[in-house]
Design a protein around this motif. Structure first.
Motif, PDB file in Angstrom:
ATOM      1  N   MET A 137       0.834  -1.192   0.000  1.00 14.97           N
ATOM      2  CA  MET A 137       0.000   0.000   0.000  1.00 14.97           C
ATOM      3  C   MET A 137       0.881   1.260   0.000  1.00 14.97           C
ATOM      4  SD  MET A 137      -3.366   0.735   0.062  1.00 14.97           S
ATOM      5  CE  MET A 137      -4.133  -0.735   0.667  1.00 14.97           C
ATOM      6  N   THR A 138       1.924   1.257   0.825  1.00 17.63           N
ATOM      7  CA  THR A 138       2.813   2.420   0.903  1.00 17.63           C
ATOM      8  C   THR A 138       3.462   2.701  -0.447  1.00 17.63           C
ATOM      9  OG1 THR A 138       3.223   2.069   3.254  1.00 17.63           O
ATOM     10  CG2 THR A 138       4.838   3.376   2.081  1.00 17.63           C
ATOM     11  N   THR A 139       3.842   1.640  -1.161  1.00 20.77           N
ATOM     12  CA  THR A 139       4.472   1.813  -2.475  1.00 20.77           C
ATOM     13  C   THR A 139       3.522   2.512  -3.447  1.00 20.77           C
ATOM     14  OG1 THR A 139       5.828  -0.150  -2.131  1.00 20.77           O
ATOM     15  CG2 THR A 139       5.577   0.601  -4.398  1.00 20.77           C
ATOM     16  N   LEU A 140       2.260   2.090  -3.473  1.00 21.90           N
ATOM     17  CA  LEU A 140       1.268   2.725  -4.358  1.00 21.90           C
ATOM     18  C   LEU A 140       1.057   4.190  -3.980  1.00 21.90           C
ATOM     19  CD1 LEU A 140      -1.456  -0.071  -4.605  1.00 21.90           C
ATOM     20  CD2 LEU A 140       0.124   0.660  -6.395  1.00 21.90           C
ATOM     21  N   LEU A 141       1.000   4.463  -2.685  1.00 19.24           N
ATOM     22  CA  LEU A 141       0.818   5.842  -2.239  1.00 19.24           C
ATOM     23  C   LEU A 141       2.025   6.697  -2.627  1.00 19.24           C
ATOM     24  CD1 LEU A 141      -0.704   5.136   1.282  1.00 19.24           C
ATOM     25  CD2 LEU A 141      -1.908   6.091  -0.698  1.00 19.24           C
ATOM     26  N   CYS A 142       3.231   6.167  -2.450  1.00 19.17           N
ATOM     27  CA  CYS A 142       4.434   6.920  -2.807  1.00 19.17           C
ATOM     28  C   CYS A 142       4.514   7.179  -4.314  1.00 19.17           C
ATOM     29  CB  CYS A 142       5.685   6.202  -2.303  1.00 19.17           C
ATOM     30  SG  CYS A 142       5.902   6.324  -0.500  1.00 19.17           S
ATOM     31  N   GLN A 143       4.082   6.213  -5.110  1.00 22.04           N
ATOM     32  CA  GLN A 143       4.052   6.419  -6.562  1.00 22.04           C
ATOM     33  C   GLN A 143       3.086   7.548  -6.918  1.00 22.04           C
ATOM     34  OE1 GLN A 143       3.051   2.524  -8.072  1.00 22.04           O
ATOM     35  NE2 GLN A 143       5.187   1.842  -8.055  1.00 22.04           N
ATOM     36  N   ALA A 144       1.942   7.563  -6.290  1.00 18.41           N
ATOM     37  CA  ALA A 144       0.958   8.625  -6.541  1.00 18.41           C
ATOM     38  C   ALA A 144       1.517   9.980  -6.117  1.00 18.41           C
ATOM     39  CB  ALA A 144      -0.352   8.326  -5.813  1.00 18.41           C
ATOM     40  N   ILE A 145       2.232  10.014  -5.004  1.00 13.67           N
ATOM     41  CA  ILE A 145       2.843  11.259  -4.534  1.00 13.67           C
ATOM     42  C   ILE A 145       3.886  11.745  -5.540  1.00 13.67           C
ATOM     43  CG2 ILE A 145       4.396  12.229  -2.785  1.00 13.67           C
ATOM     44  CD1 ILE A 145       2.847  10.453  -0.723  1.00 13.67           C
ATOM     45  N   GLN A 146       4.749  10.850  -5.977  1.00 14.25           N
ATOM     46  CA  GLN A 146       5.799  11.229  -6.932  1.00 14.25           C
ATOM     47  C   GLN A 146       5.217  11.725  -8.247  1.00 14.25           C
ATOM     48  OE1 GLN A 146       8.020   7.576  -7.075  1.00 14.25           O
ATOM     49  NE2 GLN A 146       9.173   8.052  -5.216  1.00 14.25           N
ATOM     50  N   GLN A 147       4.089  11.141  -8.666  1.00 11.93           N
ATOM     51  CA  GLN A 147       3.460  11.520  -9.935  1.00 11.93           C
ATOM     52  C   GLN A 147       2.439  12.638  -9.768  1.00 11.93           C
ATOM     53  OE1 GLN A 147       1.891   7.781 -11.337  1.00 11.93           O
ATOM     54  NE2 GLN A 147       3.930   6.892 -11.552  1.00 11.93           N
ATOM     55  N   ARG A 148       2.260  13.103  -8.518  1.00 11.83           N
ATOM     56  CA  ARG A 148       1.273  14.156  -8.210  1.00 11.83           C
ATOM     57  C   ARG A 148      -0.107  13.752  -8.740  1.00 11.83           C
ATOM     58  NH1 ARG A 148       5.501  15.264  -6.149  1.00 11.83           N
ATOM     59  NH2 ARG A 148       6.607  17.243  -6.144  1.00 11.83           N
ATOM     60  N   GLN A 149      -0.471  12.511  -8.468  1.00 10.70           N
ATOM     61  CA  GLN A 149      -1.710  11.954  -8.994  1.00 10.70           C
ATOM     62  C   GLN A 149      -2.811  11.969  -7.934  1.00 10.70           C
ATOM     63  OE1 GLN A 149      -1.510   7.796 -10.109  1.00 10.70           O
ATOM     64  NE2 GLN A 149      -2.786   8.247 -11.888  1.00 10.70           N
ATOM     65  N   VAL A 150      -3.960  12.528  -8.283  1.00  9.67           N
ATOM     66  CA  VAL A 150      -5.127  12.469  -7.421  1.00  9.67           C
ATOM     67  C   VAL A 150      -5.565  11.007  -7.361  1.00  9.67           C
ATOM     68  CG1 VAL A 150      -7.524  13.208  -7.124  1.00  9.67           C
ATOM     69  CG2 VAL A 150      -5.822  14.814  -8.041  1.00  9.67           C
ATOM     70  N   ILE A 151      -5.900  10.534  -6.160  1.00  7.57           N
ATOM     71  CA  ILE A 151      -6.330   9.150  -6.000  1.00  7.57           C
ATOM     72  C   ILE A 151      -7.656   9.103  -5.228  1.00  7.57           C
ATOM     73  CG2 ILE A 151      -4.025   8.132  -6.101  1.00  7.57           C
ATOM     74  CD1 ILE A 151      -4.044   8.014  -3.019  1.00  7.57           C
ATOM     75  N   ARG A 152      -8.311   7.964  -5.334  1.00  5.79           N
ATOM     76  CA  ARG A 152      -9.484   7.678  -4.512  1.00  5.79           C
ATOM     77  C   ARG A 152      -9.079   6.578  -3.550  1.00  5.79           C
ATOM     78  NH1 ARG A 152     -14.225   5.790  -6.915  1.00  5.79           N
ATOM     79  NH2 ARG A 152     -15.350   6.780  -5.233  1.00  5.79           N
ATOM     80  N   ILE A 153      -9.392   6.766  -2.274  1.00  5.75           N
ATOM     81  CA  ILE A 153      -9.109   5.732  -1.290  1.00  5.75           C
ATOM     82  C   ILE A 153     -10.411   5.317  -0.615  1.00  5.75           C
ATOM     83  CG2 ILE A 153      -6.710   6.427  -0.865  1.00  5.75           C
ATOM     84  CD1 ILE A 153      -7.667   7.800   1.719  1.00  5.75           C
ATOM     85  N   ARG A 154     -10.503   4.036  -0.329  1.00  7.03           N
ATOM     86  CA  ARG A 154     -11.642   3.539   0.455  1.00  7.03           C
ATOM     87  C   ARG A 154     -11.148   3.458   1.891  1.00  7.03           C
ATOM     88  NH1 ARG A 154     -16.619   1.896   0.025  1.00  7.03           N
ATOM     89  NH2 ARG A 154     -17.407   0.193   1.285  1.00  7.03           N
ATOM     90  N   TYR A 155     -11.773   4.254   2.759  1.00 10.51           N
ATOM     91  CA  TYR A 155     -11.340   4.394   4.150  1.00 10.51           C
ATOM     92  C   TYR A 155     -12.575   4.402   5.032  1.00 10.51           C
ATOM     93  CZ  TYR A 155      -8.341   6.226   7.912  1.00 10.51           C
ATOM     94  OH  TYR A 155      -7.618   6.402   9.072  1.00 10.51           O
ATOM     95  N   ASN A 156     -12.632   3.499   6.001  1.00 13.97           N
ATOM     96  CA  ASN A 156     -13.824   3.358   6.847  1.00 13.97           C
ATOM     97  C   ASN A 156     -15.089   3.170   6.005  1.00 13.97           C
ATOM     98  OD1 ASN A 156     -12.359   3.541   9.217  1.00 13.97           O
ATOM     99  ND2 ASN A 156     -12.616   5.751   9.364  1.00 13.97           N
ATOM    100  N   ASN A 157     -14.975   2.315   5.004  1.00 15.64           N
ATOM    101  CA  ASN A 157     -16.106   1.955   4.135  1.00 15.64           C
ATOM    102  C   ASN A 157     -16.658   3.098   3.298  1.00 15.64           C
ATOM    103  OD1 ASN A 157     -16.221  -0.829   4.866  1.00 15.64           O
ATOM    104  ND2 ASN A 157     -17.127  -0.216   6.809  1.00 15.64           N
ATOM    105  N   LYS A 158     -15.870   4.156   3.104  1.00 14.90           N
ATOM    106  CA  LYS A 158     -16.315   5.277   2.264  1.00 14.90           C
ATOM    107  C   LYS A 158     -15.199   5.644   1.285  1.00 14.90           C
ATOM    108  CE  LYS A 158     -19.223   7.269   5.821  1.00 14.90           C
ATOM    109  NZ  LYS A 158     -18.791   6.754   7.096  1.00 14.90           N
ATOM    110  N   TRP A 159     -15.588   5.961   0.057  1.00 10.44           N
ATOM    111  CA  TRP A 159     -14.626   6.422  -0.932  1.00 10.44           C
ATOM    112  C   TRP A 159     -14.351   7.904  -0.726  1.00 10.44           C
ATOM    113  CZ3 TRP A 159     -11.547   3.512  -3.680  1.00 10.44           C
ATOM    114  CH2 TRP A 159     -11.913   2.186  -3.923  1.00 10.44           C
TER     115      TRP A 159
END
Length: 99
Positions: free
Chosen positions: A1-23
């Motif tokens: 999970m950390t690797t995917l997040l770091c890739q998104a950070i490096q690419q300045r990519q907006v992401i959607r996360i599912r957290y506490n059953n909500k997107w």
């Protein structure tokens, strides 16, 4: 999970996360160990917070415990570093990656 997040950070990519059953749509800025819990933590800017979790506004800064992120979806959107972003986050002890 950390690797995917770091890739998104490096690419300045907006992401959607599912957290506490909500997107949630976020701009990820930093991943590291939280000072109090030593758990991997994401510092992100909410682009679209759920209504019941808006803390008086739809857009704001937030910390997310990485272990509670149930899924990540990439988007085609990118982001520019926000003027109010401080790369020295007092809540994070050790940084894995940052914008």
């Amino acid at each position: 999970m950390t690797t995917l997040l770091c890739q998104a950070i490096q690419q300045r990519q907006v992401i959607r996360i599912r957290y506490n059953n909500k997107w949630r749509t976020v701009e990820p800025y930093l991943v590291g160990r939280h000072n109090d819990t030593d758990k991997p933590t994401l510092r992100a800017y909410y682009v679209d917070a759920p209504f019941e979790d808006q803390s008086s506004q739809r857009q704001h800064w937030r910390l997310f415990t990485v272990a509670k992120i149930e899924a990540i979806e990439q988007t085609t959107s990118t982001f520019r570093i926000r003027a109010d972003y401080d790369p020295v986050d007092d809540n994070i002890l050790r940084v894995d990656c940052r914008a």
